[in-house]
Enzyme design. Structure first.
Site, PDB file in Angstrom:
ATOM      1  N   ARG B  58       0.806  -1.220   0.000  1.00 25.09           N
ATOM      2  CA  ARG B  58       0.000   0.000   0.000  1.00 25.09           C
ATOM      3  C   ARG B  58       0.841   1.273   0.000  1.00 25.09           C
ATOM      4  O   ARG B  58       0.521   2.211  -0.715  1.00 25.09           O
ATOM      5  CB  ARG B  58      -1.018  -0.024   1.134  1.00 25.09           C
ATOM      6  N   THR B  59       1.909   1.293   0.772  1.00 25.30           N
ATOM      7  CA  THR B  59       2.678   2.542   0.843  1.00 25.30           C
ATOM      8  C   THR B  59       3.310   2.859  -0.507  1.00 25.30           C
ATOM      9  O   THR B  59       3.254   3.984  -1.006  1.00 25.30           O
ATOM     10  CB  THR B  59       3.746   2.461   1.936  1.00 25.30           C
ATOM     11  N   LYS B  86      25.255  -8.590   0.483  1.00 28.36           N
ATOM     12  CA  LYS B  86      26.179  -8.890  -0.609  1.00 28.36           C
ATOM     13  C   LYS B  86      26.001  -7.952  -1.796  1.00 28.36           C
ATOM     14  O   LYS B  86      26.874  -7.837  -2.637  1.00 28.36           O
ATOM     15  CB  LYS B  86      26.028 -10.353  -1.045  1.00 28.36           C
ATOM     16  N   ARG B 108      12.045   3.261   1.747  1.00 23.75           N
ATOM     17  CA  ARG B 108      11.645   2.442   2.894  1.00 23.75           C
ATOM     18  C   ARG B 108      12.786   1.496   3.178  1.00 23.75           C
ATOM     19  O   ARG B 108      13.364   0.906   2.265  1.00 23.75           O
ATOM     20  CB  ARG B 108      10.383   1.647   2.609  1.00 23.75           C
ATOM     21  N   HIS B 136       7.585   6.782  10.434  1.00 20.32           N
ATOM     22  CA  HIS B 136       6.815   6.549   9.211  1.00 20.32           C
ATOM     23  C   HIS B 136       5.917   7.780   9.073  1.00 20.32           C
ATOM     24  O   HIS B 136       4.719   7.727   9.334  1.00 20.32           O
ATOM     25  CB  HIS B 136       5.993   5.263   9.364  1.00 20.32           C
TER      26      HIS B 136
END
Lengths: 421, 313
Positions: B58-59, B86, B108, B136
């Site tokens: 959703r974000t 890595k 994010r 957030h």
């Protein structure tokens, strides 16, 4: 080679005197200490306004060789030590391979000889630093190890630590403990408290350190061994050590310059250069550490010099390795924050950075007297300049002190009779 | 008033005036979303990159639609969490995105502070779409927008944040934002999921729902990460649901017109019972709509600032 050091203030940690004296050095030996010396053919070094200390000893650093030569080598690390005012260092055994065998100790000693600098290796307390079986301690000592430690990996099994301490006593060397209950640390990356709550970073509670300090003191009492507690960072640990000393337990302790000069507020910018173990704590802890230094609970100041590659530190905070490159900032940090603010006098500084660390490791006594090898650290209190990590001789540029303007820089270091630049 | 921030990294760094400006700006943005043709040319020619080191539906979609509705070009970079060690470092990724002339990077990351580090390394604007357990900010802004829309304001409201406060970036950003806007915030959850000294942020701490939810206007239910149970932070999912899962019984403690929020995705039947989740008090789907509007507002304020003062008609 003959040197005449003229007009410096000579600090004696034993008589606790500070006198304006000349020093004559011939072929690495101190041959005269007098108010006025005239010497033909000696190179004269003017020391007006400077303090001359018995050579500082860093009893806790990481030189990374063998195994991690991109972080540091014995050559670069010892050059950084000289620049930083240290005349000898003890290096931890968390190399690759670890210093759990006489061959690695011998390798380190050989490399140190090539670098013309006294390096005293700390041997691993247990094989592979796994905390399970004691290493060949007799063989390590024979090869030149001056202390035992598994460094950053606490020996979690109390029974193993007990046997290491008992066995070490036969060889009259200290066991250096990094006190940390790894289970309580978990995924922690900073001090647990208000700031870890604000930043959403996993915390390392003070209790993780205190629990092991208490345990290790009890095992030292049981065995009678010499326990040296590395990098004390909490008020609770200072109290435990103070009580233990009162009870006559053979325990000594060190503190780092960064734990004296910074608090966990420094983490707020997510600068990975402040990520260190034990973590930077609170103002109350710093005050307790200073109190412990003043009343003798804490015997020594040690750098815990932990160089890392730039790219290793340029990552997310929780992924960065722990550690601060400290050899080249320790002296001016301590001078600026403790001496200039009258928390420590110069005699106490000589005790905390020269005399006591040498005593703890069983090295020759750090005093300035005729007939001994010259080990000297000269500090110019008037020299004031910013820290420049790009100019470090250490390969580790990971310092949170870049740009800090400090007074009291080392201007001359003589290590085991040798003047190195 | 102009919005002067280069980046939006958290609500800790925003003033009440700036928060109000964002919420006010979101209102006309929401109107744009109701049009047949949901596109304005305001940000045409600007590039927005979403850089997600954690899975998100959703974000990420919300940000991308917000950028597209405003006419920006968007591109997404997904980095599997497993390849962080890595793979290319955040620093090198930052250099790459910078070299591609990104105007805004929306990041994010599972690591707290990653957006702050990124913001130091790039000249592009950085928006934090969630960093570890830290902040957030856009979630808290959309929560506040939703509360404001339903309750007419934020000042003086009693808001309970329920669940795992320790590991919640949603909780932290909501605490910053709501306290700045004059709401009375309380956190409710087990002792083991309550971070130390949280009370110093100006919130009341409760461990029992009977007191914690009493007479509150809003309950913001947090998602519980089921793996926390394995670390010994609570004994079982069942006990968590009994003590902290929001159901009809616990809802009775709150005001009769209580508003229930959840940042999603929901563990159905665990932190919230299905009848509450789908019931009249919950505004979970409206939160999603408002999320797009708030993110449009933020992108607009960040990118069009100085060029236009008026919200696009």
């Amino acid at each position: 080679m003959k040197y005449l050091l003229k007009g410096g203030m000579v600090v004696d940690p034993v008589s606790k005197r500070v006198d304006r004296l000349d020093l004559l050095l011939e072929d690495g030996e101190i041959t005269a200490v007098e108010q006025q010396i005239e010497a033909v053919g000696a190179e004269v070094l003017t020391m007006d306004g400077c303090y001359i200390f018995p050579g500082f000893v860093d009893l806790h650093c990481h030189l990374r060789e063998p195994g991690e030569e991109l972080k540091e080598t014995i050559l670069t690390g010892t050059r950084a030590a000289v620049r930083g005012g240290f005349s000898a260092v003890a290096c931890m055994g968390n190399t690759n391979p670890p210093a759990d065998s006489s061959s690695v100790i011998t390798f380190i000693k050989d490399k140190a000889k090539e670098a013309s600098f006294p390096v005293y290796p700390v041997g691993c307390a247990t094989k592979k630093r796994e905390g399970e079986e004691p290493s060949e301690i007799g063989d390590l000592v024979e090869a030149g190890a001056v202390a035992l430690s598994d460094d950053g990996d606490s020996i979690m099994n109390g029974e193993v630590l007990r046997r290491v301490m008992e066995y070490a006593q036969m060889f009259d060397i200290p066991v250096i403990s990094h006190c940390e209950d790894m289970n309580m640390t978990g995924a922690g990356v900073m001090h647990e408290g208000m700031n870890s709550t604000l930043l959403g970073l996993d915390g390392i509670p003070s209790a993780a350190e205190d629990v092991h300090v208490a345990r290790d003191i009890i095992i030292a009492e049981l065995t009678g061994a010499h326990l040296h507690i590395a990098h004390v960072s909490t008020a609770g640990a200072v109290n435990l050590i103070r009580q233990a000393k009162r009870r006559g337990i053979h325990v000594t302790a060190e503190v780092t310059p960064h734990h004296l000069c910074l608090t966990d507020d420094a983490v707020k910018e997510f600068d990975t250069n402040v990520k260190v173990k034990p973590p930077l704590r609170t103002r109350d802890d710093v005050d307790a550490l200073i109190e412990g230094l003043k009343d003798g609970t804490i015997d020594a100041i040690a750098t815990d010099h932990a160089p890392h590659r730039r790219d290793e530190k340029e990552v997310e905070f929780n992924q960065a390795p722990f550690g601060i490159s400290g050899l080249e900032t320790a002296v001016p940090l301590v001078w600026e924050h403790l001496v200039e603010s009258n928390i420590l006098g110069v005699v106490e500084l000589a005790l905390k950075m020269a005399y006591n660390p040498a005593q703890i490791l069983g090295l020759p006594e750090r005093v300035i007297k005729v007939g001994t090898r010259a080990n000297l650290t000269v500090i110019d209190p008037r020299q004031k300049k910013p820290v420049r990590v790009d100019e470090f001789l250490s390969l580790g540029k990971n310092s949170p002190f870049d740009g800090w303007v400090l007074r009291g820089w080392p201007v001359l270091t003589i290590a085991n009779g040798v003047r190195l630049e | 008033m102009k919005f002067k921030q280069k980046d939006v990294l958290g609500l800790e760094g925003l003033s009440p005036q700036e928060i109000n400006l964002i919420l006010d700006t979101a209102e006309p943005m929401k109107e744009i979303m109701t049009r047949d043709i949901k596109k304005v040319p305001t940000l045409r020619g600007h590039s927005v990159i979403t850089l997600f080191y954690e899975p998100s539906t959703r974000t990420r979609t919300s940000f991308e639609l917000a950028a597209k509705y405003l006419g920006a070009d968007t591109s997404s970079v997904t980095v599997a969490a497993s390849s962080v060690k890595k793979g290319e470092s955040l620093r090198d990724t930052a250099r790459t995105l910078e070299a591609m002339a990104a105007d805004v990077i929306i990041i994010r990351h599972s690591a707290a502070g990653a957006p702050h580090q990124l913001a130091r390394w790039v000249s592009a604007r950085v928006i934090n779409a969630g960093d570890g357990a830290h902040e957030h900010p856009t979630q808290a802004l959309l929560d506040m927008y939703t509360i404001r829309e339903k309750k007419g304001g934020l000042q003086g409201l009693k808001v309970a944040i329920l669940g795992d406060i320790s590991h919640s970036r949603v909780a932290r950003s909501n605490i910053w934002g709501l306290t700045k806007m004059g709401a009375q915030v309380r956190v409710v959850g087990p002792t083991t999921l309550m971070p130390p000294e949280i009370d110093k942020l100006g919130v009341e701490v409760y461990h029992h729902w009977e007191e914690g939810l009493r007479d509150v206007d809003v309950i913001n239910v947090l998602r519980i990460q089921l793996e926390r149970q394995k670390k010994g932070l609570f004994p079982s999912i069942r006990e968590y649901t009994q003590l902290y899962g929001l159901d009809q019984k616990k809802l009775q403690a709150a005001k009769s017109d209580v508003l229930v929020l959840h940042p999603g995705p929901v563990n159905r039947g665990i932190e919230i019972s299905p009848d509450v989740q789908d019931g009249p008090h919950a505004a979970i789907n409206e939160q999603v709509t408002n999320g797009v509007a708030v993110r449009m507002a933020l992108l607009y304020l960040l990118m069009a600032r100085g060029e236009q003062d008026e919200v696009p008609a």
